[in-house]
Design a protein around this motif. Structure first.
Motif, PDB file in Angstrom:
ATOM      1  N   ILE A 161      47.785  44.340  66.224  1.00 42.44           N
ATOM      2  CA  ILE A 161      46.976  45.475  65.771  1.00 42.44           C
ATOM      3  C   ILE A 161      45.793  44.956  64.967  1.00 42.44           C
ATOM      4  O   ILE A 161      45.769  43.785  64.537  1.00 42.44           O
ATOM      5  N   GLU A 189      44.440  49.154  61.061  1.00 46.10           N
ATOM      6  CA  GLU A 189      45.561  49.905  61.610  1.00 46.10           C
ATOM      7  C   GLU A 189      46.874  49.589  60.885  1.00 46.10           C
ATOM      8  O   GLU A 189      47.935  50.064  61.280  1.00 46.10           O
ATOM      9  N   ILE A 212      52.606  50.733  60.444  1.00 39.73           N
ATOM     10  CA  ILE A 212      51.370  50.923  61.198  1.00 39.73           C
ATOM     11  C   ILE A 212      50.760  52.272  60.851  1.00 39.73           C
ATOM     12  O   ILE A 212      51.466  53.277  60.748  1.00 39.73           O
ATOM     13  N   SER A 257      43.053  57.722  66.667  1.00 35.85           N
ATOM     14  CA  SER A 257      42.127  56.911  67.456  1.00 35.85           C
ATOM     15  C   SER A 257      42.558  56.892  68.919  1.00 35.85           C
ATOM     16  O   SER A 257      43.592  57.453  69.287  1.00 35.85           O
ATOM     17  N   SER A 307      46.071  55.569  69.516  1.00 33.85           N
ATOM     18  CA  SER A 307      47.165  56.207  68.788  1.00 33.85           C
ATOM     19  C   SER A 307      48.489  56.138  69.555  1.00 33.85           C
ATOM     20  O   SER A 307      49.553  55.915  68.965  1.00 33.85           O
ATOM     21  N   LEU A 345      49.798  52.627  69.263  1.00 35.76           N
ATOM     22  CA  LEU A 345      50.274  52.363  67.904  1.00 35.76           C
ATOM     23  C   LEU A 345      51.599  53.077  67.635  1.00 35.76           C
ATOM     24  O   LEU A 345      52.487  52.529  66.973  1.00 35.76           O
TER      25      LEU A 345
END
Length: 399
Positions: free
Chosen positions: A39, A43, A51, A56, A59, A62
């Motif tokens: 990452i 982030e 995280i 974004s 997303s 993540l």
């Protein structure tokens, strides 16, 4: 007890992703467990050691990484707990090795899939299919989200039971799934992957008394006399049902694998798939009429037109039993039966009709290939209520 911390190492190159790793501490010795989770610096939430998902374009990625991290941490906690329970000294390196080598064993889905593969290798195909059905059901309940073995607890099983009931699954099927999952859980306990917490103690694992599926002889006659000339799929299903009845309630799987070589000198000899017990049946004219009706399949080694190709025999059998049972339900409507008809009803019918003709239980049990008379009793239909009413009338008459 060892501890685990999640850490982020930024890249030394500006604008490039950094890496997430786990810091494992045991007896003041620190070791690092690397991951392939990458990452950007913005982030990462340093204060929460997690995280920062945000909104974004990344997303979804993540969020997926965060879920994988949570799974990893659960696994690490489980490993540490197991090592602590063994009351022997261990190092941070031992934790890392266990984490890297025992991925499949710690995941309930993977562990159960491993047992299913073992059953297939042992040629226990039917058992592997029932385990697969139970696993598929549990996976639907979990929406495909895996769970650690150590997370199987009584609350989880009670929720699963409630979910099954909400789907209007019958009690015996609920119990069937629970017993299979319990067997898998107990296997994990035997392998010392988890400690026994008895997660199934609050769910139903018994067997309800089922509605008797036997039909009287007059119904068998109605079915036999039906004109199904214009409905070949029903005619075929009727023939399979009658053949089972003629052969003392032979199960469909045994019918499917009957070979022409099994019929010699007027005696049909076969071995039950369920118990491996060998049975012999005197060949009768009515049986031959059904076999002769399907002579076009005479190039096959099998006696009946259930398995018609040399490949995928098990799949052919399963597809055939499904089609036949669907057709038998339609036949049940044609003869005015109040309950559904299936191939299993032929087996129940033969046992119950034999009982009504005062044939000894031992003879019925032998004819059906049961290992005990107790098993046979399950098949026998209850006495006709009219008979019971007449008996009661005779008693009350003497008052």
């Amino acid at each position: 007890m060892a501890s685990v911390k999640v850490k982020f190492r930024p890249s030394t190159i500006e604008g490039k992703e950094g890496t997430i790793y786990y810091q494992i501490i045991q007896n003041r010795v620190i070791r690092q467990l690397k991951t392939d989770y990458r990452i950007f610096t913005d982030e990462w939430n340093e204060a929460g050691s997690c995280i920062f998902v945000g909104r974004s374009e990344r997303s979804n990625l993540l969020l997926s990484l965060q879920e994988r991290m949570e799974w990893d941490l659960k696994r690490l906690d489980m490993i540490i707990h197991q090592l602590d329970n063994r009351k022997s000294t261990y190092t941070a390196n031992d934790i890392i090795v266990a984490f890297q080598n025992r991925v499949d064993e710690q995941s309930f889905f993977n562990f159960m899939q491993g047992i299913i593969k073992q059953l297939e290798l042992l040629n226990k195909i039917r058992t592997s299919e029932t385990y697969t059905a139970a696993l598929n059901s549990f996976m639907k309940f979990r929406y495909g989200q895996d769970i650690l073995l150590c997370e199987i607890d009584s609350d989880m099983m009670m929720l699963y039971e409630a979910w099954l009931k909400s789907k209007e699954i019958c009690p015996n099927t609920v119990s069937f799934y629970m017993r299979i999952l319990r067997a898998v859980y107990n296997r994990a306990v035997e392998k010392e992957l988890i400690e026994q917490k008895y997660p199934f103690r609050h769910v139903y694992t018994g067997i309800d008394k089922t509605v008797k599926r036997a039909v009287p002889l007059k119904v068998i006659k109605y079915i036999k006399e039906l004109d199904l000339t214009l409905k070949p799929h029903l005619d075929y299903a009727r023939d399979m049902f009658l053949f089972s009845f003629y052969t003392r309630g032979m199960s469909f799987v045994d019918m499917a694998y009957l070979r022409k070589s099994d019929l010699k000198n007027g005696i049909l000899t076969y071995r039950r798939k369920k118990t491996s017990r060998q049975l012999t049946v005197k060949w009768e004219k009515c049986m031959g009429e059904i076999v002769n009706k399907y002579e076009s399949y005479s190039d096959m080694q099998y006696l009946l037109p259930i398995i018609t190709r040399c490949t995928d025999e098990r799949i052919q059998y399963r597809n055939a039993i499904s089609r036949v049972n669907i057709a038998l339900k339609e036949i049940a409507r044609l003869v005015g039966l109040a309950h559904p008809l299936s191939m299993y009803c032929a087996r129940h019918a033969w046992a119950s009709i034999a009982k009504s003709k005062n044939i000894p239980l031992a003879v019925i049990s032998e004819g059906m290939g049961h290992d005990s008379e107790e098993t046979t009793r399950i098949y026998l239909a209850s006495l006709d209520t009219n008979v019971v009413d007449k008996a009661n009338g005779l008693i009350l008459k003497d008052l």
